[in-house]
Scaffold this motif. Sequence first.
Motif, PDB file in Angstrom:
ATOM      1  N   LEU A 404       3.055  18.829  41.104  1.00 53.52           N
ATOM      2  CA  LEU A 404       2.883  19.868  40.205  1.00 53.52           C
ATOM      3  C   LEU A 404       2.260  19.661  39.025  1.00 53.52           C
ATOM      4  N   ARG A 405       1.372  20.579  38.720  1.00 57.96           N
ATOM      5  CA  ARG A 405       0.632  20.596  37.459  1.00 57.96           C
ATOM      6  C   ARG A 405       1.462  20.852  36.025  1.00 57.96           C
ATOM      7  N   ASP A 406       1.441  20.112  35.180  1.00 54.75           N
ATOM      8  CA  ASP A 406       1.872  20.313  33.839  1.00 54.75           C
ATOM      9  C   ASP A 406       1.289  21.497  33.124  1.00 54.75           C
ATOM     10  N   ALA A 407       1.925  22.331  32.693  1.00 56.50           N
ATOM     11  CA  ALA A 407       1.515  23.421  31.643  1.00 56.50           C
ATOM     12  C   ALA A 407       1.095  24.667  32.318  1.00 56.50           C
ATOM     13  N   MET A 408       1.111  24.758  33.791  1.00 61.20           N
ATOM     14  CA  MET A 408       1.323  26.050  34.488  1.00 61.20           C
ATOM     15  C   MET A 408       2.234  26.899  33.572  1.00 61.20           C
ATOM     16  N   VAL A 409       3.332  26.537  33.463  1.00 61.42           N
ATOM     17  CA  VAL A 409       4.382  27.448  32.658  1.00 61.42           C
ATOM     18  C   VAL A 409       5.214  26.148  31.862  1.00 61.42           C
ATOM     19  N   VAL A 410       5.336  26.621  30.677  1.00 60.99           N
ATOM     20  CA  VAL A 410       6.113  25.636  29.811  1.00 60.99           C
ATOM     21  C   VAL A 410       7.356  26.345  29.232  1.00 60.99           C
ATOM     22  N   HIS A 411       8.694  25.634  29.365  1.00 62.33           N
ATOM     23  CA  HIS A 411       9.612  26.329  28.906  1.00 62.33           C
ATOM     24  C   HIS A 411      10.011  25.841  27.343  1.00 62.33           C
ATOM     25  N   LEU A 412       9.872  26.804  26.400  1.00 61.70           N
ATOM     26  CA  LEU A 412      10.188  26.333  24.941  1.00 61.70           C
ATOM     27  C   LEU A 412      11.777  26.611  24.732  1.00 61.70           C
TER      28      LEU A 412
END
Length: 424
Positions: A404-412
């Motif tokens: 999985l690539r990081d930063a495709m979606v980030v959870h704040l």
Amino acid sequence: MAILKPFRGLRPVAELAQQVVSPPYDVLDSEEARQLTAKNRYSFLRVTKAEVDLPSDIDVHSPQVYRQARQTLQQLMRDGILLQDEQPCFYIYKQQMGDHCQVGLVAAASVAEYQQNIIKKHELTRPDKEQDRVDHITATEAQTGAVFLTYHADRRINRLIADGMKAEPVYDFTTEDGIGHTLYVVSDPAKIQAIEEAFAQINFLYIADGHHRSAAAGRVADACKGNNPNHTGQEEYNTFLTVVFPHDMMYIMDYNRVVTDLNGLSPAEFLERAAEKFTLVPSCGGAVKPGKPHAFGLYLNHGWYELAAKPGTFAADHPVECLDVSILQNNLLHPVLGIEDPRTDQRIHFVGGIRGMAELERLVDSGKYALAFALYPTSIEQLMAIADAGQIMPPKSTWFEPKLRDAMVVHLTPLAEYLHRNKE
């Protein structure tokens, strides 16, 4: 039931998405990350491996590194490179690696269900790696890397995911390793509700990869809950970022071993000892890539051998002892090569199958290692059976691809008011 929730994802703007997304933080060392970020100032590695923007001799677990991660994340948001969606959404993440395609749901999973073992585990965590993720989450107030979950494939969920993919994707690109990444946003309330209700019928989720990230999220949630007299259970800290794939889309590759020496044995003596528990045949056709369970490849002295575990040398009906990684460890690595604990022994190293058989040959031929073992991949069914039995898999049993690539979606996850520290 499996609780999966939509959330307001933080995502790259479309025109920069391919530059922003990055490999997972734990598949690169600091020097590799520095080389990548030197060529790409937008890389999210500047958040997940923030030491790249600090002196090269810095301790990667120092408070300064986590502060730098926070500052870089906030700068990316201020600059409009990362934007947060206005309303909670689900996201559908498709990956294409050659002929293999896998499609997962990006969602917020329940910390409570993780702690109640509705989200099942199969690995032990290391305190230092777990603490690293706790420090990163609390510093950035974000979950930047997703936990990789799986579940028994379900036709209703398949239909809902396929329906979500009828929309125009927000991202669709191929990274430098040849893997395609496509992201769809599910924002329609009716579709979101249907997905939530469908997963509520799933009894269990299983961690495929990300035990340290999920454990860290649980620790952060407990700390916030203890400091929040008005805790409701609905706060963002009660969930963690995940991508959930059906089990029949999971692709596990071999996870091979190389060992530095023969534990004082000559090559002939080692082969004689190995033959006590394995049938052993020299290969006439080059590299031996096992084609079935309980078969192994051995590379020694510039030659390959075919190994097969002899009947009766392992417990075929035990979910852990029948794993090929256990058979090799219990019958050869420990009793013959003296590797008692592969988690801590510096004489053994692990090589993901994505690097191919030639990499095993290269490592041994370099003289750094004395021999290599090629293994047949652990199956996803074996992983789930071990989790169902409450057992623990041996270390380095599975190598999942694609990553999985990081930063495709980030959870704040806003935390400052609960952890009693001021934002910087």
